[in-house]
Motif scaffolding. Structure first.
Motif, short mmCIF file in Angstrom:
data_model
loop_
_atom_site.label_atom_id
_atom_site.label_comp_id
_atom_site.label_asym_id
_atom_site.label_seq_id
_atom_site.Cartn_x
_atom_site.Cartn_y
_atom_site.Cartn_z
N ARG A 1 0.83 -1.20 0.00
CA ARG A 1 0.00 0.00 0.00
C ARG A 1 0.87 1.25 0.00
NH1 ARG A 1 -5.03 1.95 2.00
NH2 ARG A 1 -5.18 4.00 1.03
N TYR B 1 -4.64 -3.64 -1.35
CA TYR B 1 -5.62 -2.75 -0.73
C TYR B 1 -6.49 -3.56 0.21
CZ TYR B 1 -8.17 1.65 -0.45
OH TYR B 1 -8.70 2.83 -0.01
N SER C 1 -5.79 -2.41 -5.71
CA SER C 1 -6.08 -1.17 -6.43
C SER C 1 -5.38 -1.21 -7.78
CB SER C 1 -5.61 0.04 -5.63
OG SER C 1 -4.19 0.01 -5.47
#
Length: 600
Positions: free
Chosen positions: A448, A516, A522
């Motif tokens: 992330r 994510y 994502s």
């Protein structure tokens, strides 16, 4: 802001709010209302002026034309102001002209009495104007009352020079005084009603904003707390998530484990708790929180002497105790205090839901961590050897996977063949006598942190060059349930197969895939606008909903919930674009999952 504020305002006789910030907000909000109110007032005033001119003409003809022409001039001026006020944003000038027009009309009524003989309709005209000016409340209530009272006195003084008996002067004085009181009363009542409506609308608006923030907070919790297996660290991180939804000045928390019947605070911030020399959590509070599993509110009060020696209680601060419960056991308590207003129902429900969501994430992280430890202890690998792997079609996934988003996830796509490597494979065939060798292509899901860092860079580039940029936030529906039923490996096998399909359909040179949450990923797509991103998301969703995945526990299926957002002029920055996509994902899950939602 709560309904208690409305209750307190209803009980008082004051017009202004005691809260200066709220009073300033109300006055700013009255700017737009003042313009529309002045338009209506000019229309009424012009109609009354024309009616007064007609009555003067009928009663006295051409005997004295000054009052009649005066009324006509006031009517023309009011009509002109009616049109002009529609183009002026500042309500101060229309209101000032309205007062001047109203006083001028009253002045011509007084002139008609002074220049001609008094007639009963003059008193009626004056009374109507006094009530009109008072009820419009275009200036502050005391000033409006004072102006109408002065004009009524001048009218009575003008009557003194006419042949009117004292009896009729007294009657007229009572009539005008009644008109002043009626105008003042209407001004007072209408102003309070406007302020109550403003309070209600402001509370509703505040509730809506807080509920939306609450929804974002629940989403953020999953990203912030996933992978943390230390309970004290989890509840320690709850403060910043609570303060985004609930306003408070002081904050304390305790983890009850090993504390006994009288727990002490593990962490304390703010002055409202520091001066508390009593037990922070009494046995009654602990018992109530354990039994109800709901937040508990209370207030610290002091006795003060009121009017004629009466004793009243005044609240010094308000307190909210939030239980942190997991599997029917209360593991900790978070207490909040503020001095401004009592905690309301939304504060209580939001605080308990945030604490419950945090405990669900903590429980899941603890279970996943124990599963990883159990798996590694059953089949320990030598320190020098690579981690054992499981094949998922053409994708290889390591059996020991991190439960957090802080590291990149590596998957190997066996079906990818590098053309350059394949072209040179003939020499290897001759030397080694082996067939064609396929070069393994590694599929990397960035952490992330890394995906956000790259996303911010690409966002800035797109903003400078004026190119479109979109982001897809994808969550695999039911993956947590699949992990619980069939184990980590089956869940990750399905996850890896879906990632492989998405990877095969993106631009590998431009697009960025990142982790994510526990069950999603994502996809950042530069040079793709929102419409194209929505179509791409729908294509992925349809394919996955029809696909079947072979595992050691049989055939498995999955669906996707996808939130889409794009860079727009209102987006602001990369983080706000991600927030909007996250909210779209939240709406997709609330609408039954297996769908694509766009947040403009």
């Amino acid at each position: 802001m709560s309904q208690d504020l409305i209750t307190r305002y209803k009980k008082s006789i004051r017009i202004q709010y005691q809260n200066r910030k709220l009073e300033s907000k109300y006055r700013i909000g009255q700017h737009s209302r003042g313009r529309s109110a002045s338009v209506f007032a000019f229309a009424i005033l012009s109609f009354l002026s024309l009616a007064f001119a007609f009555l003067e003409h009928k009663a006295f003809g051409r005997e004295n034309l000054i009052p009649m022409y005066g009324y006509l001039s006031v009517a023309v001026l009011a009509i002109g102001n009616l049109y002009v006020s529609q183009w002026i944003s500042n309500p101060y000038w229309p209101n000032l002209r309205l007062i001047i027009n109203g006083i001028a009309c009253m002045g011509f009524v007084i002139a008609a009495v002074y220049l001609q003989k008094y007639s009963a309709y003059h008193a009626l005209e004056m009374s109507l104007l006094i009530i009109l000016i008072g009820s419009l409340n275009v200036i502050r209530f005391p000033i409006t009352t004072l102006v109408t009272l002065v004009m009524a006195s001048i009218f009575l003084y003008a009557m003194h020079f006419t042949e009117v008996s004292v009896f009729w002067m007294v009657i007229v004085a009572v009539l005008l005084l009644s008109a002043v009181l009626i105008g003042a009363y209407l001004s007072y009542i209408l102003e309070r009603q406007r302020r109550l409506l403003f309070l209600q609308s402001d509370i509703n608006r505040d509730m809506t904003n807080r509920q939306e923030t609450w929804a974002f907070t629940l989403i953020d919790l999953n990203m912030a707390l996933s992978g943390i297996v230390d309970f004290r660290e989890v509840i320690g991180l709850l403060k910043k998530h609570l303060e985004s939804v609930i306003e408070f000045e002081s904050y304390i928390l305790t983890a009850l484990e090993g504390q006994g019947p009288k727990p002490v605070a593990d962490k304390m911030e703010g002055a409202l708790f520091e001066e508390d020399d009593k037990t922070l959590w009494s046995e009654d509070v602990l018992s109530k929180l354990t039994q109800t599993r709901q937040a508990n509110t209370s207030a610290e009060q002091e006795e003060v002497k009121g009017f004629l020696g009466s004793v009243k209680k005044r609240a010094l601060s308000y307190r909210l105790d939030v239980p942190v419960i997991s599997d029917s056991n209360m593991l900790g308590i978070i207490s909040l205090r503020r001095s401004t207003e009592p905690f309301n129902d939304l504060d209580m429900v939001a605080s308990v839901s945030i604490a419950a969501q945090a405990m669900m994430i903590f429980k899941r992280s603890t279970r996943n961590a124990s599963m990883v430890l159990d798996g590694s202890s059953l089949a320990p690998a030598p320190a020098s050897s690579p981690l054992p792997t499981k094949r998922c079609g053409d994708v290889t996934v390591t059996s020991k996977l991190s439960t957090t988003q802080s590291t990149d996830m590596e998957m190997t796509d066996q079906s990818f063949i590098d053309p350059n490597a394949q072209a040179g494979s003939g020499d290897k065939e001759e030397k080694g006598g082996k067939g064609k060798s396929a070069v393994k292509k590694s599929i990397t899901l960035l952490s992330r942190e890394n995906s956000d860092r790259i996303g911010r860079e690409k966002y800035q580039t797109a903003a400078l060059e004026g190119d479109p940029l979109s982001i897809l936030i994808i969550e695999i529906d039911g993956l947590s349930k699949l992990r619980e039923q069939d184990g980590d490996q089956v869940a990750y096998r399905v996850y890896a197969s879906i990632v492989k399909y998405i990877f095969s359909n993106v631009d590998k040179m431009k697009d960025t895939l990142g982790r994510y949450g526990q069950n999603g990923l994502s996809v950042l797509t530069p040079e793709i606008d929102m419409n194209a991103a929505e179509k791409f998301a729908e294509k992925i969703r349809k394919h996955v909903s029809k696909a079947r995945y072979q595992t050691d526990f049989g055939e498995k299926s999955a669906t996707l919930s996808i939130g889409v957002a794009a860079m727009t002029d209102e987006t602001g920055n990369y983080n706000s674009m991600v927030k909007r996509a996250d909210m779209a994902l939240f709406v997709a899950k609330k609408n039954g999952r297996n769908c694509v939602k766009v947040r403009l």
